[in-house]
Write a protein that holds these residues in place. Structure first.
Motif, PDB file in Angstrom:
ATOM      1  N   ASP B  96       4.109   1.487   3.551  1.00  0.00           N
ATOM      2  CA  ASP B  96       3.760   0.860   2.230  1.00  0.00           C
ATOM      3  C   ASP B  96       2.099   0.920   1.929  1.00  0.00           C
ATOM      4  N   TRP B 100       0.587   2.943  -1.017  1.00  0.00           N
ATOM      5  CA  TRP B 100      -0.354   2.253  -1.905  1.00  0.00           C
ATOM      6  C   TRP B 100      -1.920   2.430  -1.884  1.00  0.00           C
ATOM      7  N   GLN B 142       4.946  -4.056  -8.033  1.00  0.00           N
ATOM      8  CA  GLN B 142       4.623  -4.133  -6.372  1.00  0.00           C
ATOM      9  C   GLN B 142       3.732  -5.538  -6.324  1.00  0.00           C
ATOM     10  N   TRP B 161      -7.393  -2.560  -3.459  1.00  0.00           N
ATOM     11  CA  TRP B 161      -6.895  -2.981  -4.625  1.00  0.00           C
ATOM     12  C   TRP B 161      -7.185  -4.198  -5.505  1.00  0.00           C
TER      13      TRP B 161
END
Lengths: 210, 210
Positions: B96, B100, B142, B161
């Motif tokens: 993951d 991402w 997500q 992010w």
């Protein structure tokens, strides 16, 4: 870790052929789950559960799922250190590996898309990558270190870059400078190229006849 | 490895503020090399030798140079495993993490650029990411796993992010869905947010007065 099966979600003659090529270069065991894009199999719920973007490639390793070409290359490289294709975190090449794996998706794909679509940016700083010209110049500058993308060693970065530059050159989306042309040629001459071409040809014929 | 100095090439209130934030979150030693973009310091030969794209952030660690936000986040995370902010290769979250980290640059940046510029794609498949709507939906899906980007754990993925969604939301480039708004708020409440704001304010004032 390595006893869990690896499945590549693949469609012949697409971006996932680059990941297939990487698996063949690494010589590691894998299974193919082939999607027929003409039938929209990549947009069906069962595949959207794997990759909500409805894109190939995606890779399943046990319960883990990886998408994005660069991410898959790095995941596989770290999973199979004995292949020698992935500079480890304590290797001086690791910085270059990460930088250029991200650079492909961060800069080349969007810069090429902008150029191909004829989209005009009001100013170069609008895009994170700046301009198509700067992006291509950076790639050519790096290839001059050759013969492989990071220099002397063939690495998982070549899995991404070799396949990408092959199709970008083929469709005239990147200039065939001497550095790019020679790199694409070297990549095409490796034994794994013929294996992937044969696999994809067979899969495509099967889908056409289905 | 860790005895070599780390230098962040930084300009206040730019994308490199996200990397600065990550360094503050990690609590690791670093030096800043501050560039004055108004004076074009990022386009001078000495900096172009660091990053030929003339962009911040870039990170120097001894002789190694890393650019691209995702690459820097991963490099730092692997360099300082004791911070616990970077799932290791044998951690189920590693897939993951990689997926991402790449997804941000591969999909969000170009999809947002296309949307912000009003560029129309003749068909969705022209862009590797498909569409802005699919991209945003994948991010929101997500974030629903929250509280952090990969779920329960705050990781280096949040360095990328958290900072990105903060500025995308601020400039109206991404919809302020409940998931995105709550995530941005949580990110802003962490102690490192105030430290980075103070550092950037001081640097910006200094550049303005110079």
């Amino acid at each position: 870790m390595n006893d869990r099966p690896i499945t590549l979600f693949h469609a012949p003659h697409t971006r996932s052929s680059g990941t297939l090529r990487l698996l063949e270069e690494m010589g590691v065991p894998y299974r193919l789950h082939v999607l027929d894009l003409a039938k929209g199999e990549h947009k069906r719920p069962d595949y959207l559960a794997i990759n909500p973007m409805g894109k190939v490639p995606a890779l399943r390793h046990g319960e883990a799922i990886v998408s994005e070409q660069g991410a898959i290359a790095l995941y596989l490289g770290d999973l199979f250190p004995d292949t020698g294709l992935c500079p480890r975190p304590d290797d001086p090449l690791r910085a270059d590996l990460l930088r250029w794996l991200f650079f492909y998706g961060d800069c080349v794909e969007p810069a090429v898309l902008q150029k191909a679509m004829g989209w005009e940016a009001p100013k170069a700083s609008a895009a994170g990558y700046g301009s198509y010209e700067d992006t291509v110049a950076a790639v050519v500058g790096q290839l001059a270190k050759g013969p492989w993308f990071l220099g002397e060693r063939f690495t998982v970065a070549d899995g991404v870059w070799g396949s990408a530059l092959t199709w970008l050159k083929k469709f005239g989306l990147i200039p065939a400078t001497p550095e790019i042309a020679a790199y694409v040629e070297r990549f095409a001459e490796r034994p794994a190229a013929a294996r992937v071409a044969a696999i994809d040809a067979e899969l495509a014929a099967k889908q056409k006849g289905a």
